[in-house]
Scaffold this active site. Structure first.
Site, PDB file in Angstrom:
ATOM      1  N   ASP A 112     -28.819  16.445 -48.929  1.00  0.00           N
ATOM      2  CA  ASP A 112     -27.555  16.021 -49.522  1.00  0.00           C
ATOM      3  C   ASP A 112     -27.750  14.927 -50.557  1.00  0.00           C
ATOM      4  O   ASP A 112     -26.905  14.738 -51.435  1.00  0.00           O
ATOM      5  CB  ASP A 112     -26.611  15.492 -48.424  1.00  0.00           C
ATOM      6  CG  ASP A 112     -26.340  16.524 -47.341  1.00  0.00           C
ATOM      7  OD1 ASP A 112     -26.837  17.659 -47.472  1.00  0.00           O
ATOM      8  OD2 ASP A 112     -25.646  16.181 -46.356  1.00  0.00           O
ATOM      9  N   ASP A 198     -23.026  15.327 -54.741  1.00  0.00           N
ATOM     10  CA  ASP A 198     -24.050  15.328 -53.696  1.00  0.00           C
ATOM     11  C   ASP A 198     -25.122  16.326 -54.134  1.00  0.00           C
ATOM     12  O   ASP A 198     -24.804  17.368 -54.725  1.00  0.00           O
ATOM     13  CB  ASP A 198     -23.472  15.810 -52.359  1.00  0.00           C
ATOM     14  CG  ASP A 198     -22.696  14.728 -51.604  1.00  0.00           C
ATOM     15  OD1 ASP A 198     -22.520  13.609 -52.151  1.00  0.00           O
ATOM     16  OD2 ASP A 198     -22.269  15.004 -50.467  1.00  0.00           O
ATOM     17  N   HIS A 249     -21.363  21.416 -50.363  1.00  0.00           N
ATOM     18  CA  HIS A 249     -22.760  21.836 -50.237  1.00  0.00           C
ATOM     19  C   HIS A 249     -22.864  23.361 -50.256  1.00  0.00           C
ATOM     20  O   HIS A 249     -22.260  24.042 -49.435  1.00  0.00           O
ATOM     21  CB  HIS A 249     -23.423  21.238 -48.994  1.00  0.00           C
ATOM     22  CG  HIS A 249     -23.258  19.736 -48.960  1.00  0.00           C
ATOM     23  ND1 HIS A 249     -23.314  19.012 -47.805  1.00  0.00           N
ATOM     24  CD2 HIS A 249     -23.022  18.840 -49.953  1.00  0.00           C
ATOM     25  CE1 HIS A 249     -23.125  17.720 -48.078  1.00  0.00           C
ATOM     26  NE2 HIS A 249     -22.938  17.598 -49.385  1.00  0.00           N
ATOM     27  N   ASP A 251     -25.325  25.385 -49.611  1.00  0.00           N
ATOM     28  CA  ASP A 251     -26.364  26.096 -48.866  1.00  0.00           C
ATOM     29  C   ASP A 251     -25.909  26.778 -47.577  1.00  0.00           C
ATOM     30  O   ASP A 251     -26.736  27.234 -46.774  1.00  0.00           O
ATOM     31  CB  ASP A 251     -27.578  25.182 -48.617  1.00  0.00           C
ATOM     32  CG  ASP A 251     -27.219  23.861 -47.964  1.00  0.00           C
ATOM     33  OD1 ASP A 251     -26.035  23.646 -47.654  1.00  0.00           O
ATOM     34  OD2 ASP A 251     -28.127  23.035 -47.769  1.00  0.00           O
ATOM     35  N   SER A 304     -19.233  20.826 -39.780  1.00  0.00           N
ATOM     36  CA  SER A 304     -19.557  21.988 -40.605  1.00  0.00           C
ATOM     37  C   SER A 304     -19.057  23.254 -39.926  1.00  0.00           C
ATOM     38  O   SER A 304     -18.694  23.248 -38.754  1.00  0.00           O
ATOM     39  CB  SER A 304     -21.069  22.100 -40.818  1.00  0.00           C
ATOM     40  OG  SER A 304     -21.566  20.906 -41.354  1.00  0.00           O
ATOM     41  N   SER A 305     -19.079  24.348 -40.681  1.00  0.00           N
ATOM     42  CA  SER A 305     -18.557  25.605 -40.153  1.00  0.00           C
ATOM     43  C   SER A 305     -19.647  26.394 -39.440  1.00  0.00           C
ATOM     44  O   SER A 305     -20.830  26.044 -39.485  1.00  0.00           O
ATOM     45  CB  SER A 305     -17.992  26.433 -41.301  1.00  0.00           C
ATOM     46  OG  SER A 305     -19.065  26.942 -42.063  1.00  0.00           O
ATOM     47  N   CYS A 357     -30.440  21.945 -44.911  1.00  0.00           N
ATOM     48  CA  CYS A 357     -29.858  20.602 -45.089  1.00  0.00           C
ATOM     49  C   CYS A 357     -30.806  19.500 -44.623  1.00  0.00           C
ATOM     50  O   CYS A 357     -30.857  18.428 -45.211  1.00  0.00           O
ATOM     51  CB  CYS A 357     -28.586  20.445 -44.267  1.00  0.00           C
ATOM     52  SG  CYS A 357     -27.453  21.810 -44.363  1.00  0.00           S
TER      53      CYS A 357
HETATM   54  N1  ARG Z   1     -19.817  22.791 -45.864  1.00  0.00           N
HETATM   55  C1  ARG Z   1     -20.752  23.662 -45.234  1.00  0.00           C
HETATM   56  C2  ARG Z   1     -20.070  24.546 -44.228  1.00  0.00           C
HETATM   57  O1  ARG Z   1     -19.435  24.054 -43.334  1.00  0.00           O
HETATM   58  C3  ARG Z   1     -21.852  22.906 -44.588  1.00  0.00           C
HETATM   59  C4  ARG Z   1     -22.873  22.535 -45.561  1.00  0.00           C
HETATM   60  C5  ARG Z   1     -24.009  21.838 -44.929  1.00  0.00           C
HETATM   61  N2  ARG Z   1     -25.007  21.622 -45.905  1.00  0.00           N
HETATM   62  C6  ARG Z   1     -25.669  20.487 -46.091  1.00  0.00           C
HETATM   63  N3  ARG Z   1     -26.580  20.441 -47.035  1.00  0.00           N
HETATM   64  N4  ARG Z   1     -25.410  19.393 -45.366  1.00  0.00           N
HETATM   65  O2  ARG Z   1     -20.166  25.754 -44.297  1.00  0.00           O
END
Ligand code: ARG
Length: 381
Positions: A112, A198, A249, A251, A304-305, A357
């Site tokens: 991040d 980020d 993010h 990824d 996160s999801s 991540c």
């Molecule tokens: N926002 C993303 C989701 O919930 C999580 C991303 C996590 N990635 C990271 N590099 N911390 O799907």
């Protein structure tokens, strides 16, 4: 930390070339993320419950560290050099001329904060107060690489104020229809008055860099990246995933696996006009299978999801590391010809991420390639 002959110590042009050196995060000293204008953490399955503050429990930290150390061991067994963040007191409150915050967060997700773009390390501005100083646990490494190899570049993005005025706080209260409407104008909880991004909103494809406009990266941030990176020969492409109401993010949304192949999130298709860059250049998108856990089954403090399932780490164009329980994804990747390695990583989820991540690639083989020969690109003038 010996440089492979000829390759600069810091060298990573994409997400998939053979990995030689990587930083793996650590849960040491981790705290709960505080409530602040850019973040409203919620306890899952306990709507309205107060989100804890201060340090995470010693047990939670130990469980996450065990899995992070397991990833480090797997990488080392594959001849990858693994580096770790230094200590940082995340329980210390911050007070700047523009904000106060009760505690900081953690050094679990270097992705991040920092990104290697070719032979250069770029430190992001960050978008949340609790993460303002999150570059510090990595600075000893940055200095080490920078001192050891004169080909290593180092760019630090301008720090935003993170004052109240930088945020659009009503974002958190928008009803769903309004969210839908505003989303299409890409309005999120950060405004457009300061440069904000980020590092994890970027994804590297040789000379082409995708940047997701999101809750953690604004248009000024993308302009800054364009102006900084275009003179160095990169092309910067803003991308949008209009069905992601809380984008942050890239990824867990759009994950390149090797030249010509993207793992795509079926719930969050890329906007139609941005898709053509891939289809016109022979890239194939495969959809990630349904994750094992539903959103309701994710750990209570995880923000996160369920799509952390697709947050894989590539060791090479033919080898990828996947979370141990994500069997359908493992099968899909094996069908695509990948060697799939697995590690347990569920206890890291509440620290904001999974395998991609929790890492920051310092050195991969390869050099800058053009994977989009038919592109029409308008640089900033
Ligand atoms: N926002 C993303 C989701 O919930 C999580 C991303 C996590 N990635 C990271 N590099 N911390 O799907």
């Amino acid at each position: 930390m010996t440089a492979t002959a000829g390759i600069p110590l810091v060298n990573a042009w994409n997400e998939w070339d053979t990995l030689r050196e990587v930083v793996v995060g650590s849960a040491d000293g981790a705290c709960f993320e505080p409530t602040e204008p850019g973040n409203r953490p919620q306890v899952r399955r306990h709507k309205g419950a107060q989100f804890p503050t201060g340090r995470k429990s010693a047990e939670a930290v130990a469980r996450a560290n065990e899995e992070l150390n397991g990833l480090a061991r797997l990488l080392e067994s594959r001849a990858v050099t693994v580096r770790r963040p230094g200590p940082h007191d995340f329980s210390r409150p911050l007070r700047t001329p523009h904000f106060d915050v009760e505690n900081q967060y953690c050094a679990v997700c270097p992705r991040d904060v920092l990104i290697t773009l070719g032979n250069e390390i770029v430190e992001a501005t960050m978008s949340r107060r609790a993460r303002y100083f999150e570059y510090e646990p990595y600075r000893h490494l940055v200095y080490e690489y920078w001192e050891a190899d004169p080909r290593v570049g180092w760019t630090v993005a301008p720090k935003p104020t993170m004052s109240d005025a930088m945020y659009r706080q009503d974002f958190w209260e928008w009803p769903i229809e309004e969210r839908h409407r505003r989303m299409h104008a890409s309005e999120f909880c950060v405004g457009q008055t300061e440069v904000v991004f980020d590092a994890a909103d970027m994804s590297r494809f040789g000379r082409d860099i995708l940047v997701q406009e999101s809750m953690t990266t604004n248009r000024a941030g993308i302009r800054w990246l364009k102006r900084t990176l275009e003179p160095k020969g990169f092309r910067v492409h803003p991308v949008h995933f209009p069905l992601d109401y809380f984008p942050s993010h890239i990824d867990c949304t759009f994950v390149p696996l090797r030249p010509g192949l993207i793992l795509a999130n079926p719930d969050r298709p890329i906007s139609q006009d941005e898709l053509s860059m891939f289809t016109d250049n022979g890239w194939e998108l495969i959809q990630a299978p349904e994750p094992v856990l539903t959103n309701d089954e994710m750990p209570p403090y995880c923000q996160s999801s369920k799509w952390l399932s697709m947050n894989v780490l590539s060791l090479s164009p033919s080898t990828v590391i996947c979370e141990e329980q994500e069997k359908s994804l493992q099968d899909l990747l094996a069908d695509q010809g990948f060697e799939v390695l697995t590690v347990p990583f569920r206890n890291v989820f509440e620290y904001g991420g999974s395998l991609h991540c929790a890492t920051w690639d310092i050195r991969r083989d390869g050099t800058r390639e053009d994977y989009f020969p038919s592109i029409t690109y308008e640089p900033l003038v």
